[in-house]
Design a protein around this motif. Structure first.
Motif, PDB file in Angstrom:
ATOM      1  N   ASP A  64       0.865  -1.184   0.000  1.00 15.60           N
ATOM      2  CA  ASP A  64       0.000   0.000   0.000  1.00 15.60           C
ATOM      3  C   ASP A  64       0.900   1.232   0.000  1.00 15.60           C
ATOM      4  O   ASP A  64       1.532   1.570   1.004  1.00 15.60           O
ATOM      5  N   ASN A  65       0.972   1.914  -1.132  1.00 14.69           N
ATOM      6  CA  ASN A  65       1.851   3.068  -1.265  1.00 14.69           C
ATOM      7  C   ASN A  65       1.454   4.221  -0.354  1.00 14.69           C
ATOM      8  O   ASN A  65       2.302   5.032   0.017  1.00 14.69           O
ATOM      9  N   ASN A  66       0.176   4.294   0.004  1.00 14.90           N
ATOM     10  CA  ASN A  66      -0.289   5.405   0.834  1.00 14.90           C
ATOM     11  C   ASN A  66       0.305   5.346   2.239  1.00 14.90           C
ATOM     12  O   ASN A  66       0.645   6.378   2.830  1.00 14.90           O
ATOM     13  N   VAL A 387     -25.226 -13.271  -6.486  1.00 15.79           N
ATOM     14  CA  VAL A 387     -24.587 -11.963  -6.354  1.00 15.79           C
ATOM     15  C   VAL A 387     -23.272 -12.150  -5.605  1.00 15.79           C
ATOM     16  O   VAL A 387     -23.249 -12.777  -4.541  1.00 15.79           O
ATOM     17  N   SER A 388     -22.191 -11.617  -6.162  1.00  7.74           N
ATOM     18  CA  SER A 388     -20.864 -11.819  -5.590  1.00  7.74           C
ATOM     19  C   SER A 388     -20.101 -10.506  -5.531  1.00  7.74           C
ATOM     20  O   SER A 388     -20.395  -9.561  -6.268  1.00  7.74           O
ATOM     21  N   LEU A 389     -19.105 -10.483  -4.656  1.00  8.63           N
ATOM     22  CA  LEU A 389     -18.202  -9.351  -4.527  1.00  8.63           C
ATOM     23  C   LEU A 389     -16.787  -9.865  -4.756  1.00  8.63           C
ATOM     24  O   LEU A 389     -16.416 -10.921  -4.213  1.00  8.63           O
ATOM     25  N   GLY A 390     -15.997  -9.162  -5.572  1.00  9.26           N
ATOM     26  CA  GLY A 390     -14.680  -9.674  -5.901  1.00  9.26           C
ATOM     27  C   GLY A 390     -13.609  -8.613  -5.991  1.00  9.26           C
ATOM     28  O   GLY A 390     -13.882  -7.410  -6.043  1.00  9.26           O
ATOM     29  N   MET A 391     -12.367  -9.081  -6.010  1.00  8.72           N
ATOM     30  CA  MET A 391     -11.203  -8.224  -6.156  1.00  8.72           C
ATOM     31  C   MET A 391     -10.225  -8.906  -7.100  1.00  8.72           C
ATOM     32  O   MET A 391     -10.345 -10.098  -7.388  1.00  8.72           O
ATOM     33  N   ARG A 392      -9.265  -8.146  -7.593  1.00  9.33           N
ATOM     34  CA  ARG A 392      -8.329  -8.683  -8.586  1.00  9.33           C
ATOM     35  C   ARG A 392      -7.275  -9.573  -7.926  1.00  9.33           C
ATOM     36  O   ARG A 392      -6.802  -9.293  -6.824  1.00  9.33           O
ATOM     37  N   ASP A 393      -6.923 -10.645  -8.610  1.00  8.74           N
ATOM     38  CA  ASP A 393      -5.850 -11.551  -8.197  1.00  8.74           C
ATOM     39  C   ASP A 393      -4.989 -11.820  -9.424  1.00  8.74           C
ATOM     40  O   ASP A 393      -5.217 -12.765 -10.168  1.00  8.74           O
ATOM     41  N   VAL A 495     -11.610   0.519  -1.389  1.00  5.30           N
ATOM     42  CA  VAL A 495     -11.676   0.104   0.013  1.00  5.30           C
ATOM     43  C   VAL A 495     -10.327  -0.515   0.352  1.00  5.30           C
ATOM     44  O   VAL A 495      -9.921  -1.498  -0.283  1.00  5.30           O
ATOM     45  N   ASP A 496      -9.640   0.050   1.330  1.00  4.38           N
ATOM     46  CA  ASP A 496      -8.288  -0.416   1.679  1.00  4.38           C
ATOM     47  C   ASP A 496      -7.395  -0.473   0.447  1.00  4.38           C
ATOM     48  O   ASP A 496      -6.670  -1.446   0.222  1.00  4.38           O
ATOM     49  N   ALA A 497      -7.468   0.593  -0.355  1.00  2.37           N
ATOM     50  CA  ALA A 497      -6.647   0.736  -1.561  1.00  2.37           C
ATOM     51  C   ALA A 497      -6.921  -0.353  -2.599  1.00  2.37           C
ATOM     52  O   ALA A 497      -6.072  -0.649  -3.435  1.00  2.37           O
ATOM     53  N   GLU A 498      -8.109  -0.940  -2.567  1.00  3.96           N
ATOM     54  CA  GLU A 498      -8.467  -2.029  -3.487  1.00  3.96           C
ATOM     55  C   GLU A 498      -9.756  -1.680  -4.210  1.00  3.96           C
ATOM     56  O   GLU A 498     -10.733  -1.226  -3.594  1.00  3.96           O
ATOM     57  N   THR A 499      -9.783  -1.881  -5.540  1.00  2.00           N
ATOM     58  CA  THR A 499     -11.004  -1.690  -6.320  1.00  2.00           C
ATOM     59  C   THR A 499     -11.840  -2.956  -6.242  1.00  2.00           C
ATOM     60  O   THR A 499     -11.403  -4.022  -6.683  1.00  2.00           O
ATOM     61  N   LEU A 500     -13.045  -2.837  -5.676  1.00  2.00           N
ATOM     62  CA  LEU A 500     -13.931  -3.986  -5.492  1.00  2.00           C
ATOM     63  C   LEU A 500     -15.110  -3.890  -6.452  1.00  2.00           C
ATOM     64  O   LEU A 500     -15.598  -2.799  -6.757  1.00  2.00           O
ATOM     65  N   VAL A 501     -15.583  -5.059  -6.913  1.00  2.00           N
ATOM     66  CA  VAL A 501     -16.624  -5.103  -7.935  1.00  2.00           C
ATOM     67  C   VAL A 501     -17.712  -6.086  -7.525  1.00  2.00           C
ATOM     68  O   VAL A 501     -17.425  -7.195  -7.055  1.00  2.00           O
TER      69      VAL A 501
END
Length: 538
Positions: A64-66, A387-393, A495-501
């Motif tokens: 996390d660069n921030n 319905v799902s929530l995901g992040m990049r891996d 959210v926490d430096a993560e783009t969620l979809v």
């Protein structure tokens, strides 16, 4: 006396040190620096720097660069998915667990032993108590938890003695804190076939646990029901909830006997969906900062595909290209650390409970999952979809929360499932939501890392960007699986430096194409907006 694996020349110390870094994270400690890792593990700063560099390259850590610190990466979640997918008992138990959780107004969980801990592999919540929200991957001390005491009560005397010795030698803090109550807990189990926990872990939560009578694939499964103390009278836990839990386990055991779950779970052929999640290529051999032993050990864990219960050393060699001697050493180390389980009879390996515990701090620390859950469940019921929530891996998207809907969608989503980023609406929405610079980096990585996927689906990126600009969502018409259409929309802020979809999938029918655009997409956008408001993102 149990031999110390650290003194065995087969033990891969670098791999163990890297996994120790991942175990430094707790729910309350979502971000850690190299200094934090060094203090918690006793490793030198130079060693920690090399290990974090490697783990970040492989997606198990995210810088996390921030704040200039590390967070757990999505690979820590996806590595446990084949383990969960191989446990068909979860699918059979889920409706029974949900029913009891609603009646008890508590949480019903299913767990297995992971060395000196019990780890949850399935949970149903009938409450939203802020003090106790058990989740998949959560681990509890075997001596302190009702679930652990039930496991010890069911174990054969020799096996019980071996585990107790392991607690004494490898987890002395747990032994000192809880061993005084062990004799009484075992006596209660011998008399009643249940184990109790009365505020031992969470002061306001009382629990009862019941193990299954017979193991499945050498694994003893235990069910636990935890209820807020204020909801209980003096005898409610023993006289009301315990008999209901016993009856639930009896019902499940009859279902298992009729469906031969054990035989089903021993299959070794992978399911055709989804594609195997691949680890990006290692750097050149002259990269001295990269810890190849750690990377190769993690590659062993990622050899398992959904639907594969067991693999042998020969399988690991074929899939990794590593030598037999290297594979043998890595598998031995992973087994000693609880990430693999060795079947002495079949002479192969299964994933161990440690792969679930690895990603738990990331999942449990994401408050957005708890906020979104009721909104997701409501939409899933309305549209009769999932319905799902995901992040990049890396080259994929990984599911971090799921509300399954229509059973006609064959590959129903589950936490930790990975899907190719270009083939699904969720991945396309992620590409559309990030900055142009981040998108270009990701697309270049896809062109190089997954050329076949890029050649087949890369042209659809521009259409996805156009759809997102016009409607705020992206679509997939059977690209991931032929019997499902999908629509996806990202959160308005990271959210926490993560783009969620968020993604909504419905069964594919000739009329569903227009419904996806005219009906479901607006409902998904509204749901996402409601989640954003509830989470304080807008």
């Amino acid at each position: 006396m149990t031999p110390n694996p650290l003194r065995n020349p087969q033990f891969a110390t670098t791999l163990a040190h890297g996994l120790a870094l991942l175990n430094c994270f707790k729910v309350s400690d979502a971000i850690l620096s190299n200094k934090d890792f060094a203090e918690r593990t006793g490793l030198s700063k130079a060693t920690v720097s090399r290990l974090t560099y490697t783990l970040a390259m492989l997606g198990f850590l995210r810088y996390d660069n921030n704040v200039r610190k590390y967070r757990l990466g999505s690979a820590a979640v996806s590595v446990g998915y084949p383990f969960l997918q191989g446990l068909r008992i979860r699918e059979l138990a889920r409706p029974l667990m949900r029913e009891l959780a609603d009646v008890a107004r508590g949480s019903v969980s299913l767990g297995i032993r992971d060395r000196t801990q019990m780890v949850y592999v399935e949970t149903a919540r009938g409450h939203e108590s802020p003090a106790f929200r058990p989740d998949t991957g959560a681990s509890l001390p075997i001596l302190a938890s009702a679930m652990g005491r039930a496991w010890l009560g069911r174990a054969e005397p020799a096996q019980r003695a071996a585990v107790i010795e392991q607690v004494q030698t490898r987890d002395p803090a747990q032994w000192d804190a809880y061993h005084a109550g062990l004799e009484g807990a075992l006596r209660t189990f011998a008399e009643c076939d249940v184990a109790l926990g009365e505020g031992d872990i969470e002061r306001e939560i009382h629990a009862v646990a019941v193990p299954m009578r017979e193991p499945i694939n050498s694994e003893t499964f235990v069910f636990n029901c935890g209820v807020p103390r204020l909801q209980l009278t003096d005898r409610t836990l023993v006289d009301v909830i315990a008999p209901r839990l016993v009856a639930m386990v009896d019902t499940l055991e009859r279902q298992i006997a009729s469906q031969n779950v054990a035989a089903d779970e021993t299959r070794t052929s992978p399911s055709p969906l989804p594609e195997q999640a691949t680890m990006d290529s290692f750097p050149d051999d002259d990269d001295r900062q990269f810890a190849f032993t750690l990377a190769r050990g993690l590659e062993i864990l990622r050899c398992f595909r959904p639907g594969e219960a067991a693999l042998g050393n020969k399988d690991f060699v074929a899939r990794t290209g590593l030598s037999k001697a290297t594979v043998s050493r890595l598998a031995y180390t992973l087994t000693e650390l609880g990430y693999l389980r060795h079947d002495e009879v079949a002479r192969n390996y299964r994933l161990g409970g440690g792969v679930l515990s690895m990603g738990y701090p990331l999942l449990a620390g994401m408050r957005i999952r708890q906020i979104a859950r009721p909104f997701m469940r409501e939409l899933a019921l309305q549209v009769r979809g999932s319905v799902s929530l995901g992040m990049r891996d890396q080259s994929n998207m990984v599911y971090i929360e799921c509300c399954p809907g229509d059973k006609r969608i064959l590959a129903r989503p589950d936490v930790g499932a990975v899907r190719p980023i270009l083939r699904m609406a969720m991945g396309r929405a992620w590409l559309a939501a990030v900055t142009p610079q981040e998108r270009e980096v990701a697309l270049n990585r896809l062109r190089i890392g997954v050329p076949d996927q890029w050649q087949q689906y890369g042209a659809q990126v521009q259409q996805a960007l156009h759809d997102f600009h016009e409607t705020g969502v992206c679509f997939s018409y059977g690209d991931m699986q032929k019997n499902a259409y999908g629509v996806a929309a990202p959160l308005c802020a990271q959210v926490d430096a993560e783009t969620l979809v968020f993604n909504c999938a419905v069964p594919a029918q000739s009329s569903q194409g227009r419904r996806l655009i005219d009906d479901i997409a607006p409902q998904l956008v509204t749901m996402v907006s409601n989640v954003e408001i509830a989470a304080g993102l807008r």
